[in-house]
Design a protein around this motif. Structure first.
Motif, mmCIF file in Angstrom:
data_model
loop_
_atom_site.group_PDB
_atom_site.id
_atom_site.type_symbol
_atom_site.label_atom_id
_atom_site.label_comp_id
_atom_site.label_asym_id
_atom_site.label_seq_id
_atom_site.Cartn_x
_atom_site.Cartn_y
_atom_site.Cartn_z
ATOM 1 N N MET A 252 0.829 -1.091 -0.172
ATOM 2 C CA MET A 252 0.149 -0.094 0.119
ATOM 3 C C MET A 252 0.829 1.212 0.133
ATOM 4 N N THR A 253 0.324 2.228 -0.603
ATOM 5 C CA THR A 253 1.110 3.801 -0.504
ATOM 6 C C THR A 253 0.119 4.692 -0.212
ATOM 7 N N LEU A 254 0.252 5.500 0.634
ATOM 8 C CA LEU A 254 -0.510 6.532 0.906
ATOM 9 C C LEU A 254 -1.010 7.224 -0.218
ATOM 10 N N ARG A 255 -2.381 7.684 -0.403
ATOM 11 C CA ARG A 255 -2.981 8.056 -1.410
ATOM 12 C C ARG A 255 -3.614 9.404 -1.173
ATOM 13 N N VAL A 256 -4.356 9.558 -0.066
ATOM 14 C CA VAL A 256 -5.074 10.662 0.204
ATOM 15 C C VAL A 256 -4.478 11.070 1.784
ATOM 16 N N TYR A 257 -4.312 12.194 2.032
ATOM 17 C CA TYR A 257 -3.859 12.863 3.247
ATOM 18 C C TYR A 257 -4.718 14.104 3.518
ATOM 19 N N CYS A 258 -4.962 14.138 4.788
ATOM 20 C CA CYS A 258 -5.778 15.193 5.206
ATOM 21 C C CYS A 258 -4.903 16.075 6.203
ATOM 22 N N THR A 259 -4.866 17.437 6.200
ATOM 23 C CA THR A 259 -4.128 18.232 6.999
ATOM 24 C C THR A 259 -4.957 19.026 7.992
ATOM 25 N N GLY A 260 -6.163 18.763 8.087
ATOM 26 C CA GLY A 260 -6.981 19.235 9.192
ATOM 27 C C GLY A 260 -6.797 19.023 10.483
ATOM 28 N N PHE A 261 -7.044 19.881 11.425
ATOM 29 C CA PHE A 261 -7.035 19.544 13.054
ATOM 30 C C PHE A 261 -8.295 18.623 13.305
ATOM 31 N N GLY A 262 -8.124 18.264 14.505
ATOM 32 C CA GLY A 262 -9.124 17.258 14.949
ATOM 33 C C GLY A 262 -10.572 18.252 15.140
ATOM 34 N N ARG A 263 -11.528 17.503 15.249
ATOM 35 C CA ARG A 263 -12.758 18.397 15.431
ATOM 36 C C ARG A 263 -13.131 19.238 14.313
ATOM 37 N N THR A 264 -12.915 18.771 13.155
ATOM 38 C CA THR A 264 -12.932 19.349 11.863
ATOM 39 C C THR A 264 -13.703 18.487 10.959
ATOM 40 N N GLY A 265 -14.431 17.422 11.290
ATOM 41 C CA GLY A 265 -15.030 16.561 10.531
ATOM 42 C C GLY A 265 -13.907 14.976 10.287
ATOM 43 N N THR A 266 -13.046 14.942 10.917
ATOM 44 C CA THR A 266 -12.069 13.981 10.544
ATOM 45 C C THR A 266 -12.517 12.438 10.834
ATOM 46 N N ASN A 267 -13.488 12.409 11.979
ATOM 47 C CA ASN A 267 -14.119 10.934 12.027
ATOM 48 C C ASN A 267 -14.991 10.765 10.989
ATOM 49 N N SER A 268 -15.747 11.631 10.465
ATOM 50 C CA SER A 268 -16.655 11.457 9.401
ATOM 51 C C SER A 268 -15.829 11.138 7.970
ATOM 52 N N LEU A 269 -14.756 11.941 7.871
ATOM 53 C CA LEU A 269 -13.774 11.738 6.806
ATOM 54 C C LEU A 269 -13.232 10.434 6.635
ATOM 55 N N LYS A 270 -12.908 9.934 8.018
ATOM 56 C CA LYS A 270 -12.176 8.683 8.247
ATOM 57 C C LYS A 270 -13.258 7.613 7.650
ATOM 58 N N GLU A 271 -14.504 7.650 8.053
ATOM 59 C CA GLU A 271 -15.563 6.792 7.866
ATOM 60 C C GLU A 271 -15.667 6.622 6.192
ATOM 61 N N ALA A 272 -15.898 7.858 5.730
ATOM 62 C CA ALA A 272 -15.987 7.957 4.170
ATOM 63 C C ALA A 272 -14.996 7.549 3.371
ATOM 64 N N LEU A 273 -13.695 7.723 3.938
ATOM 65 C CA LEU A 273 -12.548 7.225 3.049
ATOM 66 C C LEU A 273 -12.534 5.746 3.221
ATOM 67 N N GLU A 274 -12.809 5.101 4.330
ATOM 68 C CA GLU A 274 -12.683 3.777 4.415
ATOM 69 C C GLU A 274 -13.950 2.987 3.643
ATOM 70 N N ILE A 275 -15.079 3.728 3.490
ATOM 71 C CA ILE A 275 -16.074 3.156 2.815
ATOM 72 C C ILE A 275 -15.678 3.037 1.159
ATOM 73 N N LEU A 276 -14.915 4.102 1.033
ATOM 74 C CA LEU A 276 -14.276 4.219 -0.365
ATOM 75 C C LEU A 276 -13.218 3.095 -0.839
ATOM 76 N N GLY A 277 -12.807 2.475 0.273
ATOM 77 C CA GLY A 277 -11.694 1.485 0.280
ATOM 78 C C GLY A 277 -10.196 1.987 0.416
ATOM 79 N N TYR A 278 -10.330 3.190 1.428
ATOM 80 C CA TYR A 278 -8.928 3.606 1.755
ATOM 81 C C TYR A 278 -8.788 3.537 3.125
#
Length: 135
Positions: free
Chosen positions: A1-27
């Motif tokens: 595997m190689t890192l394909r998507v990288y989020c540079t935002g702080f916590g409390r900015t939707g990172t949990n939801s983004l994590k769930e969405a990325l994992e649904i998309l197979g990341y």
């Protein structure tokens, strides 16, 4: 595997939801949950990085396609250097809608401390006592 998507935002900015969405998309995603819940990464890695110790990001992120939260916002330069082709997502929030005065912080901290003491009878670190409260 190689890192394909990288989020540079702080916590409390939707990172949990983004994590769930990325994992649904197979990341598969590296997030604070990897440290806190899954204990997949030793937290001293970040302490070492903060103190300037060279970190093999390729080794530590080899099981994921995406990364966000602590590593995402603090070590973004190092990780972007290691993965220059990764797509970057920046999450943010309106600071005027999420801003506490020092008085509000003190009151919230006091309330939280009182609730934890009441709920866990000051035994939060006692696993058996905590399990009784949760059941």
């Amino acid at each position: 595997m190689t890192l394909r998507v990288y989020c540079t935002g702080f916590g409390r900015t939707g990172t949990n939801s983004l994590k769930e969405a990325l994992e649904i998309l197979g990341y598969p995603c590296f997030h604070m949950v990897e440290i806190i819940d899954k204990k997949a990464v030793d937290p001293t890695l970040f302490i070492d990085a903060l103190h300037g110790k060279p970190i093999d990001w390729g080794f530590h992120l080899q099981r994921v396609y995406s990364c966000l939260r602590l590593a995402g916002f603090y070590f973004y330069k190092e990780i972007i250097d290691h993965y220059p082709d990764a797509k970057i997502i920046y999450t943010d929030r309106d600071p005027d809608k999420f801003w506490f005065t020092p008085s509000q912080v003190r009151k919230t901290r006091a309330m939280t401390d009182e609730l934890w003491a009441a709920v866990f009878s000051n035994g939060f670190l006692d696993k058996e006592a905590s399990k009784k409260v949760m059941l």
